[in-house]
Write a protein that holds these residues in place. Structure first.
Motif, PDB file in Angstrom:
ATOM      1  N   ASP A 290     -72.534 -21.380  12.012  1.00  0.00           N
ATOM      2  CA  ASP A 290     -73.717 -20.948  11.243  1.00  0.00           C
ATOM      3  C   ASP A 290     -73.782 -19.189  11.079  1.00  0.00           C
ATOM      4  O   ASP A 290     -72.893 -18.616  11.470  1.00  0.00           O
ATOM      5  N   LYS A 291     -74.785 -18.915  10.296  1.00  0.00           N
ATOM      6  CA  LYS A 291     -74.729 -17.419   9.923  1.00  0.00           C
ATOM      7  C   LYS A 291     -74.760 -16.404  11.118  1.00  0.00           C
ATOM      8  O   LYS A 291     -74.643 -15.401  10.816  1.00  0.00           O
ATOM      9  N   ALA A 292     -75.150 -16.979  12.127  1.00  0.00           N
ATOM     10  CA  ALA A 292     -75.277 -16.028  13.323  1.00  0.00           C
ATOM     11  C   ALA A 292     -74.131 -15.350  13.607  1.00  0.00           C
ATOM     12  O   ALA A 292     -73.815 -14.435  14.263  1.00  0.00           O
ATOM     13  N   PHE A 293     -72.982 -16.307  13.143  1.00  0.00           N
ATOM     14  CA  PHE A 293     -71.342 -15.912  13.549  1.00  0.00           C
ATOM     15  C   PHE A 293     -70.693 -15.238  12.299  1.00  0.00           C
ATOM     16  O   PHE A 293     -69.617 -15.220  12.245  1.00  0.00           O
ATOM     17  N   ASP A 294     -71.450 -14.826  11.395  1.00  0.00           N
ATOM     18  CA  ASP A 294     -71.063 -14.132  10.166  1.00  0.00           C
ATOM     19  C   ASP A 294     -70.841 -12.940  10.219  1.00  0.00           C
ATOM     20  O   ASP A 294     -71.503 -12.069   9.880  1.00  0.00           O
ATOM     21  N   THR A 295     -69.857 -12.563  10.854  1.00  0.00           N
ATOM     22  CA  THR A 295     -69.440 -11.110  11.112  1.00  0.00           C
ATOM     23  C   THR A 295     -68.183 -10.760  10.755  1.00  0.00           C
ATOM     24  O   THR A 295     -67.109 -11.472  10.454  1.00  0.00           O
ATOM     25  N   ASN A 296     -67.861  -9.464  10.352  1.00  0.00           N
ATOM     26  CA  ASN A 296     -66.557  -8.842   9.893  1.00  0.00           C
ATOM     27  C   ASN A 296     -65.434  -9.242  10.723  1.00  0.00           C
ATOM     28  O   ASN A 296     -64.367  -9.492  10.430  1.00  0.00           O
TER      29      ASN A 296
ATOM     30  N   GLU B 287     -60.575 -11.707  12.398  1.00  0.00           N
ATOM     31  CA  GLU B 287     -59.734 -12.442  13.379  1.00  0.00           C
ATOM     32  C   GLU B 287     -59.269 -13.904  12.808  1.00  0.00           C
ATOM     33  O   GLU B 287     -58.134 -14.307  13.140  1.00  0.00           O
ATOM     34  N   LEU B 288     -60.113 -14.542  12.303  1.00  0.00           N
ATOM     35  CA  LEU B 288     -59.719 -15.836  11.746  1.00  0.00           C
ATOM     36  C   LEU B 288     -58.804 -15.920  10.737  1.00  0.00           C
ATOM     37  O   LEU B 288     -58.031 -16.529  10.520  1.00  0.00           O
ATOM     38  N   ASP B 289     -58.827 -14.800   9.776  1.00  0.00           N
ATOM     39  CA  ASP B 289     -58.207 -14.630   8.753  1.00  0.00           C
ATOM     40  C   ASP B 289     -56.786 -14.341   9.037  1.00  0.00           C
ATOM     41  O   ASP B 289     -55.561 -14.759   8.586  1.00  0.00           O
ATOM     42  N   ALA B 290     -56.776 -13.339  10.096  1.00  0.00           N
ATOM     43  CA  ALA B 290     -55.311 -13.219  10.799  1.00  0.00           C
ATOM     44  C   ALA B 290     -54.587 -14.327  11.510  1.00  0.00           C
ATOM     45  O   ALA B 290     -53.578 -14.548  11.360  1.00  0.00           O
ATOM     46  N   ARG B 291     -55.340 -15.276  11.946  1.00  0.00           N
ATOM     47  CA  ARG B 291     -54.690 -16.646  12.508  1.00  0.00           C
ATOM     48  C   ARG B 291     -54.477 -17.401  11.400  1.00  0.00           C
ATOM     49  O   ARG B 291     -53.672 -18.347  11.537  1.00  0.00           O
ATOM     50  N   GLY B 292     -54.796 -17.290  10.027  1.00  0.00           N
ATOM     51  CA  GLY B 292     -54.603 -18.467   9.140  1.00  0.00           C
ATOM     52  C   GLY B 292     -55.589 -19.431   9.044  1.00  0.00           C
ATOM     53  O   GLY B 292     -55.305 -20.783   8.464  1.00  0.00           O
ATOM     54  N   ALA B 293     -56.703 -19.459   9.858  1.00  0.00           N
ATOM     55  CA  ALA B 293     -57.703 -20.450   9.888  1.00  0.00           C
ATOM     56  C   ALA B 293     -58.619 -20.526   8.908  1.00  0.00           C
ATOM     57  O   ALA B 293     -58.940 -19.522   8.276  1.00  0.00           O
ATOM     58  N   ARG B 294     -58.912 -21.765   8.519  1.00  0.00           N
ATOM     59  CA  ARG B 294     -59.790 -21.845   7.405  1.00  0.00           C
ATOM     60  C   ARG B 294     -61.265 -21.630   7.859  1.00  0.00           C
ATOM     61  O   ARG B 294     -61.823 -22.161   9.015  1.00  0.00           O
ATOM     62  N   VAL B 295     -62.061 -20.763   7.182  1.00  0.00           N
ATOM     63  CA  VAL B 295     -63.294 -20.283   7.551  1.00  0.00           C
ATOM     64  C   VAL B 295     -64.408 -20.964   6.821  1.00  0.00           C
ATOM     65  O   VAL B 295     -64.522 -20.949   5.667  1.00  0.00           O
ATOM     66  N   VAL B 296     -65.288 -21.628   7.740  1.00  0.00           N
ATOM     67  CA  VAL B 296     -66.396 -22.199   6.999  1.00  0.00           C
ATOM     68  C   VAL B 296     -67.544 -21.832   7.853  1.00  0.00           C
ATOM     69  O   VAL B 296     -68.321 -22.571   8.871  1.00  0.00           O
TER      70      VAL B 296
END
Length: 238
Positions: A170-176, A181-190
């Motif tokens: 949820d939005k509590a974890f919406d931090t740059n 980190e997720l983008d660097a891993r290539g993970a899909r971000v939801v």
């Protein structure tokens, strides 16, 4: 003691049995009925009762409590958890946090509450559980934090050396930092977007609905009253 009030299924016990202490094949004294002992521990967790109120059908409460502490110190319960959750579905990792109130019996450990993930929040003395589940809502990892700490500081140890294809929160974890980190891993971000985010990201709204599975996990977890209200002084026992 009625059989329907027991918790462990046969298939779960089959996975756990090899990791218990006091088996006939182990050196030293053999433990009396490891499965019944685990049921005693689960009874305490489910009912929230003091150890002294453990039903006699499980055995002597003080013997079982001492055995419990021995297993805690030997990290046996972590091995049992790993054995029972050996096939997670890591198409998605889901993260969320919940607050549990600390009973006065859970306060007073050596080193003060700050050394045992206990802090003062709006709800009084509390502990925060930040958990990571797999795509089916089954627990994979968790961390304990003092109740006043921010959920996001629990994320790095939860995802360290853990492979997953996507990440949902949820939005509590919406931090740059988390998104980078997720983008660097290539993970899909939801991750639900924080209203104050300047640059919005598109997320799959239909996929996000599946986040209810981690909410369901916390609901099931809090059916265990000794977790819903912390009575243990130390993080180890809790």
């Amino acid at each position: 003691m009625e059989a329907e009030r027991l918790v462990l299924r046969d298939d779960q016990w089959a996975k756990m049995a090899p990791y218990c202490l006091g088996k006939a094949s182990d050196p030293g004294r053999s433990g009396h009925d490891n499965r019944l002992f685990l049921e005693a521990v689960l009874w305490i967790a489910r009912t929230g009762s003091p150890w002294r109120d453990l039903p006699a059908a499980f055995g002597k409460w003080n013997t079982i409590f001492k055995r419990y502490r021995d297993w805690v110190k030997a990290d046996v319960f972590q091995r049992l958890f790993d054995a029972a959750s050996d096939d997670p579905d890591m198409e998605f990792a889901m993260v969320d946090g919940t607050i549990v109130k600390v009973h006065r019996h859970g306060q007073g450990a050596k080193g003060g509450p700050q050394s045992q993930a206990i802090g003062r929040s709006k709800g009084g003395m509390t502990t925060k559980i930040v958990a990571l589940t797999d795509a089916l809502g089954n627990l994979v990892r968790f961390v304990l934090l003092p109740g006043q700490r921010c959920d996001i500081i629990g994320v790095p140890p939860l995802i360290e050396n853990l492979a997953f294809a996507g990440f949902m929160a949820d939005k509590a974890f919406d931090t740059n930092a988390i998104i980078a980190e997720l983008d660097a891993r290539g993970a899909r971000v939801v991750i639900s977007q924080h209203p104050g985010r300047a640059s919005k990201r598109r997320i799959d709204a239909e996929l996000y609905k599946w986040r209810h599975l981690i909410e369901n996990f916390f609901c099931k977890l809090k059916e265990f009253k000794r977790i819903a209200m912390r009575s243990d002084k130390t993080d180890q026992s809790f």
